[in-house]
Design a protein around this motif. Structure first.
Motif, PDB file in Angstrom:
ATOM      1  N   TYR A  71      26.555  40.225  93.015  1.00 23.54           N
ATOM      2  CA  TYR A  71      27.606  39.203  93.242  1.00 23.54           C
ATOM      3  C   TYR A  71      28.492  39.146  91.977  1.00 23.54           C
ATOM      4  CZ  TYR A  71      26.297  37.998  97.783  1.00 23.54           C
ATOM      5  OH  TYR A  71      25.937  37.871  99.050  1.00 23.54           O
ATOM      6  N   GLU A  72      27.836  39.236  90.713  1.00 20.62           N
ATOM      7  CA  GLU A  72      28.360  39.289  89.506  1.00 20.62           C
ATOM      8  C   GLU A  72      29.328  40.303  89.243  1.00 20.62           C
ATOM      9  OE1 GLU A  72      24.550  39.452  89.387  1.00 20.62           O
ATOM     10  OE2 GLU A  72      24.967  37.451  90.120  1.00 20.62           O
ATOM     11  N   LYS A  73      29.447  41.168  90.072  1.00 22.62           N
ATOM     12  CA  LYS A  73      30.317  42.335  89.848  1.00 22.62           C
ATOM     13  C   LYS A  73      31.047  42.550  91.132  1.00 22.62           C
ATOM     14  CE  LYS A  73      27.363  44.929  86.613  1.00 22.62           C
ATOM     15  NZ  LYS A  73      26.652  46.173  86.268  1.00 22.62           N
ATOM     16  N   PRO A  74      31.998  41.628  91.470  1.00 23.38           N
ATOM     17  CA  PRO A  74      32.822  41.627  93.055  1.00 23.38           C
ATOM     18  C   PRO A  74      33.557  43.046  93.042  1.00 23.38           C
ATOM     19  CG  PRO A  74      33.999  40.036  91.281  1.00 23.38           C
ATOM     20  CD  PRO A  74      32.400  40.573  90.666  1.00 23.38           C
ATOM     21  N   ASN A  75      33.975  43.494  91.762  1.00 22.06           N
ATOM     22  CA  ASN A  75      34.953  44.750  91.928  1.00 22.06           C
ATOM     23  C   ASN A  75      34.225  46.014  91.855  1.00 22.06           C
ATOM     24  OD1 ASN A  75      37.238  43.123  92.262  1.00 22.06           O
ATOM     25  ND2 ASN A  75      37.102  42.723  90.121  1.00 22.06           N
TER      26      ASN A  75
END
Length: 184
Positions: A71-75
């Motif tokens: 989730y910390e890397k949404p892209n």
């Protein structure tokens, strides 16, 4: 004399075998072996109609459950390593989040995909696998079509969809885009 003729034939057979082996291998035995090539992996997904250009990470499968992108890397989207590399024959599966607690994520606009639109997957070998969207399906997570997703040829993009269940803290449905390879 017969013994020396027999040994001459054995030695000659050995020499000929050695020459043939060198010819087949194209090199002598004391030359360095070529280095193994790194396996081909998908590195980026491009969906021009949605303005998506996202890096891909590897997602493993542990105890029958597919790992999700953090989730910390949404892209960032993720390629399921148990599926084929996009552009190869077989099912290729890419997952991405629809949103986080604070903002839209990589596949937020996936619901806007339409039949016939193009999806491109850039691979580490420099090739680009191009797919055309066949169908988009929103289906309950309780009825996830595993056979259709993981066994049939083509690219599958998967994210969450439908209504958000606050008690379970997750979406009730999956949104799945099915696409067919048109060129690599």
């Amino acid at each position: 004399m017969a013994d020396s003729t027999r040994w001459s034939r054995i030695v000659m057979a050995g020499v000929i075998t050695g020459i043939v082996m060198v010819a087949i291998n194209g090199r002598g035995g004391d030359e360095e072996k070529p280095q193994a090539r790194a396996p081909v992996v998908p590195s980026r997904i491009d969906i021009p109609s949605l303005g998506i250009k996202a890096p891909l990470m590897k997602l493993g499968v542990d105890d029958g459950r597919v790992e999700l992108p953090p989730y910390e890397k949404p892209n960032v989207a993720g390629w399921v390593t148990g599926s084929v590399v996009p552009g190869d024959k077989g099912p290729a599966v890419i997952l991405g989040h629809v949103d986080t607690k604070t903002s839209p994520a990589v596949f937020y606009r996936l619901k806007d995909m339409r039949q016939g639109q193009v999806i491109k997957v850039v691979r580490s070998d420099g090739k680009v696998a191009q797919y055309r969207v066949d169908t988009i399906e929103q289906i309950s997570k309780n009825r996830f079509p595993a056979d259709k997703v993981y066994l049939e040829d083509g690219l599958r993009l998967i994210t969450c969809g439908g209504t958000f269940d606050r008690d379970e803290n997750e979406y009730r449905d999956n949104l799945i885009v099915y696409a067919t390879l048109v060129e690599t």
